[in-house]
Design a protein around this motif. Structure first.
Motif, short mmCIF file in Angstrom:
data_model
loop_
_atom_site.label_atom_id
_atom_site.label_comp_id
_atom_site.label_asym_id
_atom_site.label_seq_id
_atom_site.Cartn_x
_atom_site.Cartn_y
_atom_site.Cartn_z
N ILE A 1 0.85 -1.20 0.00
CA ILE A 1 0.00 0.00 0.00
C ILE A 1 0.88 1.25 0.00
O ILE A 1 1.81 1.37 0.82
N LEU B 1 0.19 5.38 0.23
CA LEU B 1 -0.88 6.36 0.47
C LEU B 1 -0.29 7.53 1.23
O LEU B 1 0.44 7.33 2.20
N CYS C 1 -11.17 9.47 2.44
CA CYS C 1 -12.09 8.39 2.78
C CYS C 1 -11.63 7.11 2.11
O CYS C 1 -11.35 7.10 0.91
N VAL C 2 -11.56 6.04 2.89
CA VAL C 2 -11.19 4.72 2.37
C VAL C 2 -12.45 3.88 2.29
O VAL C 2 -13.17 3.72 3.28
N LYS D 1 -9.00 -2.58 5.14
CA LYS D 1 -9.14 -1.17 5.50
C LYS D 1 -8.77 -0.92 6.96
O LYS D 1 -7.99 -0.01 7.27
N LEU E 1 -8.41 10.58 8.19
CA LEU E 1 -8.42 9.37 7.37
C LEU E 1 -9.61 8.55 7.87
O LEU E 1 -9.65 8.16 9.05
N VAL F 1 -12.39 5.45 7.27
CA VAL F 1 -12.96 4.27 6.62
C VAL F 1 -14.47 4.37 6.78
O VAL F 1 -14.96 4.52 7.91
N VAL G 1 -10.23 6.68 -1.58
CA VAL G 1 -9.35 5.57 -1.91
C VAL G 1 -10.19 4.30 -1.91
O VAL G 1 -10.84 3.99 -0.90
N MET H 1 -10.12 0.36 -1.87
CA MET H 1 -9.25 -0.79 -1.61
C MET H 1 -10.00 -2.07 -1.91
O MET H 1 -11.19 -2.19 -1.63
N VAL I 1 -4.58 -0.78 -3.14
CA VAL I 1 -5.35 0.40 -3.51
C VAL I 1 -5.64 0.29 -5.00
O VAL I 1 -4.72 0.27 -5.82
N ASP J 1 -7.45 5.87 -6.40
CA ASP J 1 -7.20 6.93 -5.42
C ASP J 1 -7.37 8.23 -6.18
O ASP J 1 -6.62 8.51 -7.11
#
Ligand code: ADP
Ligand code: MG
Length: 257
Positions: A37, A39, A48-49, A57, A207, A209, A224, A226, A231, A234
């Protein structure tokens, strides 16, 4: 610091990214959960993931404050390599607020005591100062009048806002959120997201999730996606959510939107 994050640091006026994750792998036994990963999160960004359950995540988020130790790769927070075994990880963790799906409030303490205990024990603040800061942060999350309540007397949404206020009382430089609204009844989600919107507007580096696509779309600087420990995409939310380039992203979005 890596060459790229060094270059970024120059581009952002000498400030390194708040988070720089570089080629992070994480395995649990045979199970390869993160597979390289990369990032970066700059100061003031809300990233936001999103991604399917089991895509890694939470593990990624936990690598930022070293609740999980990456198997390989590096993580820097504000230019400090947290994956360096010699780093004072407690000092770095003090600058990072983390909010989980479960609120983890102390049930036997009032809201006020939940907000002051770490300020006093970890930061060494005096009672008066800790309470003043706690009151300010309860106000920020719309719960100024609930300081004397015990967590069990509050709704899930109120408990999560208390958990956010507790994190803010430690003056974090960045906030990690792991599905903060996933355990809440639908009618309670909005108040928590409103608090997070407010933080974003104040310039907090976040950050997050989340499965809340409208929040990601409106608030995120970047989204992002995943899947399977990598990833896949993005970019700006209009791009990743509005016009995804990869079939895996489109399939995921068609299930959650
Ligand atoms: P997500 O948050 O995207 O749902 P997670 O990061 O929680 O995904 O989990 C990804 C994978 O890692 C899952 O297969 C999970 O079982 C595994 N995993 C996560 N934490 C641990 C752990 N502490 N020990 C063993 N396996 C774990
Ligand atoms: Mg998770």
């Amino acid at each position: 610091m890596t060459a790229t994050s060094m270059a970024k640091a120059t581009a952002t006026g000498g400030r390194p990214p708040v988070i720089a994750i570089c080629d992070v792998h994480k395995s649990f036994g045979e199970n390869q959960v993160l597979k390289g990963i990369d990032l970066e999160v700059q100061a003031g960004e809300v990233v936001c993931v999103i991604g399917p359950s089991g895509s890694g995540k939470s593990t990624l988020l936990r690598c930022v404050n070293l609740l999980e130790q990456p198997t390989s790769g590096t993580v820097h927070v504000e230019g400090i390599e947290v994956t360096d075994p010699d780093v004072d990880i407690d000092a770095v963790r003090r600058r990072i607020g983390m909010v989980f799906q479960q609120f983890n409030l102390f049930p036997h303490l009032t809201v006020m005591d939940n907000l002051t205990i770490a300020q006093r024990r970890v930061l060494g603040r005096k009672k008066d100062e800790a309470e003043r800061i706690a009151r300010r942060n309860l106000e920020r999350v719309g719960l100024a009048d609930r300081g004397d309540a015990y967590p069990a007397k509050l709704s899930g949404g109120q408990q999560q806002r208390v958990a956010i206020a507790r994190s803010l009382s430690m003056d974090p430089d960045l906030m990690l959120f792991d599905e903060p609204t996933s355990a809440l009844d639908p009618e309670l989600v909005g108040d928590v997201l409103a608090v997070m919107r407010g933080l974003a507007a104040e310039g907090m580096t976040m950050l997050v999730v989340t499965h809340e696509m409208s929040f990601a779309r409106e608030v995120a600087s970047r989204v992002v996606f995943m899947d399977g420990g990598v990833v896949v995409e993005d970019g700006h939310p209009d791009q990743v959510i509005g016009n995804p380039q990869h079939a895996r992203t489109r399939t995921f979005l068609s299930r959650v939107l």
